[in-house]
Motif scaffolding. Structure first.
Motif, PDB file in Angstrom:
ATOM      1  N   SER A 167       0.823  -1.217   0.000  1.00  0.00           N
ATOM      2  CA  SER A 167       0.000   0.000   0.000  1.00  0.00           C
ATOM      3  C   SER A 167       0.857   1.269   0.000  1.00  0.00           C
ATOM      4  O   SER A 167       0.520   2.280  -0.642  1.00  0.00           O
ATOM      5  N   GLN A 168       1.997   1.224   0.698  1.00  0.00           N
ATOM      6  CA  GLN A 168       2.889   2.383   0.739  1.00  0.00           C
ATOM      7  C   GLN A 168       3.476   2.666  -0.653  1.00  0.00           C
ATOM      8  O   GLN A 168       3.520   3.810  -1.114  1.00  0.00           O
ATOM      9  N   LYS A 169       3.878   1.590  -1.336  1.00  0.00           N
ATOM     10  CA  LYS A 169       4.464   1.747  -2.684  1.00  0.00           C
ATOM     11  C   LYS A 169       3.425   2.274  -3.673  1.00  0.00           C
ATOM     12  O   LYS A 169       3.726   3.133  -4.504  1.00  0.00           O
ATOM     13  N   THR A 171       0.833   4.086  -3.093  1.00  0.00           N
ATOM     14  CA  THR A 171       0.589   5.513  -2.814  1.00  0.00           C
ATOM     15  C   THR A 171       1.693   6.362  -3.441  1.00  0.00           C
ATOM     16  O   THR A 171       1.423   7.387  -4.087  1.00  0.00           O
ATOM     17  N   SER A 172       2.924   5.921  -3.266  1.00  0.00           N
ATOM     18  CA  SER A 172       4.073   6.629  -3.830  1.00  0.00           C
ATOM     19  C   SER A 172       4.004   6.658  -5.363  1.00  0.00           C
ATOM     20  O   SER A 172       4.253   7.688  -5.993  1.00  0.00           O
ATOM     21  N   LYS A 174       1.327   6.331  -7.251  1.00  0.00           N
ATOM     22  CA  LYS A 174       0.209   7.200  -7.674  1.00  0.00           C
ATOM     23  C   LYS A 174       0.618   8.671  -7.643  1.00  0.00           C
ATOM     24  O   LYS A 174       0.195   9.465  -8.502  1.00  0.00           O
ATOM     25  N   GLU A 175       1.440   9.043  -6.660  1.00  0.00           N
ATOM     26  CA  GLU A 175       1.956  10.418  -6.592  1.00  0.00           C
ATOM     27  C   GLU A 175       2.842  10.722  -7.799  1.00  0.00           C
ATOM     28  O   GLU A 175       2.773  11.810  -8.379  1.00  0.00           O
ATOM     29  N   LYS A 178       0.641  11.146 -10.768  1.00  0.00           N
ATOM     30  CA  LYS A 178      -0.133  12.391 -10.675  1.00  0.00           C
ATOM     31  C   LYS A 178       0.730  13.628 -10.940  1.00  0.00           C
ATOM     32  O   LYS A 178       0.290  14.576 -11.605  1.00  0.00           O
ATOM     33  N   HIS A 197      -2.001  -3.671  -8.969  1.00  0.00           N
ATOM     34  CA  HIS A 197      -2.499  -3.265  -7.642  1.00  0.00           C
ATOM     35  C   HIS A 197      -3.912  -3.821  -7.425  1.00  0.00           C
ATOM     36  O   HIS A 197      -4.214  -4.393  -6.361  1.00  0.00           O
TER      37      HIS A 197
END
Length: 465
Positions: A167-169, A171-172, A174-175, A178, A197
């Motif tokens: 989940s941490q990866k 999120t990173s 997706k940033e 974005k 994912h």
């Protein structure tokens, strides 16, 4: 000096005009004439310090890869700190499966420049190919630190480590997607990562949604349209229109080649690794594409411009080109020499292969077709232009089935088929070794410790299981 400059300009013109044979001849004559200056260690007064590098690139264009390596080594004797030249040499060694010094050479580059990204990435690819997965992860992570917004490195880490995408990866990542303005030609990677994912979270609707988007974006911005046309619209319709003009030299007629053919994700890599355990002397060529490249590179105009007509192939000339490609893999003697080639597309060229190699044997690897289609589509096979839509995959498989069925009837004694489940049956495996004239190895699954380089999507799965 002015005369020398004029000679170099003439050579540069030959290279620009793609007259590589003439450029090679002139470069060798030039080097012989100016040897005393050229062989000085790199210095300001050595105006010719890159001449061997140029010659190596000309040889590469001529597919003389052994010569290309030789001249790169000469260049490095004069320019020992040239990272690009050492990278070129090591990449050629990897391409020709000459893997003895590869790890040492990539690390030598990194001693000169610890942040030289091409060497870091290629060392990771090498480690992945020989099954040293922890080392591969280490170098992909190094590459990611140097270019944190490069989605290629996340993609490679996802491929080799199922636990990477937590989940941490995500999120990173997706940033990154974005905020970093992902180039159009790399959007397919973002979609593929999101698909993975959703697969992990068992959200299969979104998994398929983003997988479809990934393939669509890859098709739109990355696929070589000419290659796509060749595999879908040309070779399926001309493979039996080749007029093979008789070979008088028959240079390769005494060789004993084994060709593993079939579909990607059908067990071909496992077959190759199992056969490689035999103690019989042989050369493992991997996915060399020698037949296809020799045909396309030397008869390109005829093939692409005469789809409706018969196409004449000069076998003497083609044999010379194939022999040159075999030399690149250190196959220099052709008398009773055994090779194992896993270029899956060779089912299109069976007539041609048997004309050149009368002793050729073909192994067809088989898998349930529905599973095979799903396996191809889910893997995102970037090197295969027809593998990015279900329609194209099914069309290719239809051609594959009809062509292999035809050749199995025509050359029945030259063919054997094997399914993935057959490898659990030692009798069937023994029969496979016997068909290939290979000594049977009872420990045929003990290829994990054999660090043979395998550069395809199945490598990790096979070595881990």
């Amino acid at each position: 000096f002015n005369i020398s400059l004029m000679e170099l300009k003439n050579i540069a013109n030959l290279i620009a005009q793609k007259e590589f044979s003439d450029a090679k001849t002139d470069l060798i004559q030039f080097i012989e004439k100016h040897k005393a200056f050229i062989n000085k260690k790199s210095s300001k007064e050595n105006n010719y310090k890159n001449i061997y590098y140029t010659l190596s690139q000309v040889c590469k264009q001529l597919n003389e890869l052994e010569n290309s390596k030789k001249y790169l080594q000469k260049h490095l004797q004069i320019n020992s700190l040239d990272c690009e030249a050492l990278l070129n040499l090591t990449n050629l060694q990897l391409k020709t499966l000459d893997i003895k010094d590869i790890e040492k050479n990539y690390k030598k580059i990194l001693k000169i420049n610890k942040d030289y990204l091409p060497a870091i990435v290629n060392l990771a690819i090498f480690y992945e190919g020989v099954g040293k997965i922890n080392s591969a992860k280490k170098y992909y992570e190094k590459a990611k630190k140097l270019e944190p917004n490069n989605l290629n490195f996340h993609y490679n880490l996802i491929r080799i480590d199922p636990k990477y995408l937590n989940s941490q990866k995500i999120t990173s990542i997706k940033e990154v997607i974005k905020n970093s303005n992902v180039p159009k030609e790399k959007e397919f990677l973002a979609d593929f990562i999101l698909s993975k994912h959703h697969e992990i979270n068992k959200d299969y609707v979104n998994e398929i949604k983003f997988l479809d988007l990934s393939h669509q974006n890859f098709l739109k911005f990355n696929v070589n349209k000419k290659a796509q046309e060749y595999w879908s619209e040309i070779i399926p319709y001309i493979h039996n229109k080749l007029i093979l003009l008789n070979s008088t030299k028959q240079t390769l007629s005494n060789m004993k080649p084994i060709f593993i053919i079939g579909l990607p994700r059908s067990g071909s890599t496992l077959t190759e690794l199992i056969l490689s355990t035999s103690k019989t002397t042989k050369h493992i060529l991997g996915e060399s594409n020698i037949i296809n490249h020799s045909l396309i590179n030397n008869f390109n105009d005829k093939i692409f411009n005469n789809i409706e007509k018969k196409i004449e192939i000069d076998l003497n000339y083609l044999e010379e080109k194939i022999a040159m490609s075999l030399n690149n893999f250190k196959v220099s003697s052709f008398d009773n020499t055994m090779i194992i080639d896993k270029s899956l597309e060779n089912f299109f060229y069976v007539d041609l292969i048997i004309k050149i190699f009368p002793k050729a044997k073909f192994i067809i690897t088989e898998r349930n077709l529905k599973d095979n289609i799903i396996g191809i589509y889910k893997k995102l096979l970037l090197e295969i232009p027809w593998a990015h839509s279900i329609h194209d995959i099914v069309k290719y498989i239809d051609n594959y089935k009809s062509i292999t069925d035809f050749y199995k009837k025509k050359y029945n004694k030259n063919f054997i088929s094997i399914k993935l489940v057959d490898f659990k049956n030692s009798t069937k495996v023994k029969n496979l070794f016997k068909f290939c004239d290979l000594k049977f190895n009872q420990n045929y699954f003990n290829f994990k410790n054999n660090h043979q380089f395998v550069n395809n999507a199945s490598n990790i799965q096979i070595r881990n299981n």
